[in-house]
Design a protein around this motif. Structure first.
Motif, short mmCIF file in Angstrom:
data_model
loop_
_atom_site.label_atom_id
_atom_site.label_comp_id
_atom_site.label_asym_id
_atom_site.label_seq_id
_atom_site.Cartn_x
_atom_site.Cartn_y
_atom_site.Cartn_z
N ASP A 1 25.51 -5.97 -2.62
CA ASP A 1 25.83 -6.79 -1.38
C ASP A 1 26.19 -8.36 -2.19
OD1 ASP A 1 24.95 -7.79 1.17
OD2 ASP A 1 23.31 -8.59 0.49
N VAL B 1 20.01 -4.43 3.79
CA VAL B 1 20.15 -5.72 3.10
C VAL B 1 19.90 -6.80 3.90
CG1 VAL B 1 22.39 -4.66 1.84
CG2 VAL B 1 22.74 -5.95 4.28
N LEU C 1 18.57 -6.66 -1.69
CA LEU C 1 19.24 -5.15 -1.43
C LEU C 1 18.05 -4.10 -1.69
CD1 LEU C 1 21.54 -3.41 -1.15
CD2 LEU C 1 22.12 -3.42 -3.33
N ALA D 1 22.76 -13.02 2.34
CA ALA D 1 23.68 -11.95 1.62
C ALA D 1 23.74 -12.39 0.23
CB ALA D 1 25.01 -12.68 2.31
#
Length: 286
Positions: A69, A92, A106, A102
């Protein structure tokens, strides 16, 4: 990845390692590949990847199944999970839809000996006092606290591991007195860990208090300084072991109870380091 054991052979531990590489390409140039080749890791959690998925595939090789990710900003943060078998599902998203997580969270489910083990590679913001960076850190920690009970409900064998960028207790920082007003050791940050693990003076600390998760490193090492996992590149911090313990494996009670070994793979010398962090490696008998 360990397979289902036969009646004549005991189950083999599941070895899970975590490392903030501070840029995986640079880490490989300095020796990460040699470490990984000899460490017999089943699942590897990486933080601060700072590279593309293709870079990871080229560096680790075809024997690894890779989830990655990346951060929204290219060349920043990034988390990954590499395993010897394919994850059954991964996720995610963390926090509200408008929160940008972001490259920092993960999750993946792995089947091990017929059981589901949920592994989370996470990279908490470093923060900076009285700046928007600290606000983002608190937002992330809020989202993490909301997610942890959901994770425990999802899987009784779950582990959240990575660079959490908070020293929970005085034992976790060599020079704690000089850092009480710095990001990473602020009272408000440490209070999040009190909620996860319990406060050190609270009954049941790290044994069912708080949200019930277990700090595997502290449970294994006991009431000692460290063992530290990060040292500044500057000065004599590494040689003097003036470090911080900010890389964790936080496990659900069922998984924590299965730990057979915990190791901090500190380099033998300053010039043999390939990151400012060191790997944290734990064996679980699943």
């Amino acid at each position: 990845m360990p397979s289902t054991p036969s009646s004549s052979s005991p189950a083999q531990p599941l070895r899970i390692a975590s490392i903030n590489t501070n840029g995986v390409r640079a880490a490989y140039r300095k020796g990460m590949g040699e470490w990984l080749a000899q460490r017999d890791v089943d699942i590897l959690a990486i933080q601060e990847v700072r590279a593309s998925t293709e870079d990871l595939e080229d560096l680790l090789g075809p024997e690894w199944s890779i989830l990655h990710d990346p951060a929204t900003a290219k060349g920043r943060a990034g988390v990954a999970l590499a395993s010897r078998s394919t994850a059954s599902i991964h996720r995610v998203e963390l926090g509200a839809p408008d929160f940008d997580s972001a490259g920092r969270w993960l999750e993946a489910d792995y089947e091990v000996n017929g059981k589901i083990v949920t592994v989370v590679s996470t990279y908490v913001h470093s923060g900076e006092v009285d700046t928007p960076k600290q606000v983002e850190k608190y937002l992330f920690l809020d989202a993490m606290l909301a997610r942890l009970p959901e994770l425990a409900a999802h899987s009784e064998r779950a582990v959240v591991l990575g660079d959490l960028n908070v020293g929970h207790r005085r034992l976790d920082i060599k020079n704690w007195r000089g850092n009480v007003k710095r990001a990473g050791f602020l009272p408000d940050e440490r209070a999040y860990f009190d909620r996860i693990l319990g406060a050190e003076d609270e009954p049941g600390y790290n044994d069912g208090a708080g949200l019930g998760w277990v700090d595997v490193g502290r449970k294994w090492a006991g009431e000692v300084d460290g063992p530290f996992t990060w040292w500044s590149w500057r000065g004599q911090a590494f040689d003097n072991d003036t470090g911080w313990r900010i890389d964790y494996q936080l496990a659900t009670p069922t998984l924590a109870a299965s730990v057979t070994d915990y190791a901090v793979d500190r380099a033998a010398a300053y010039d043999q380091r390939w990151s400012d962090h060191t790997p944290v490696v734990v064996d679980y008998l699943v």
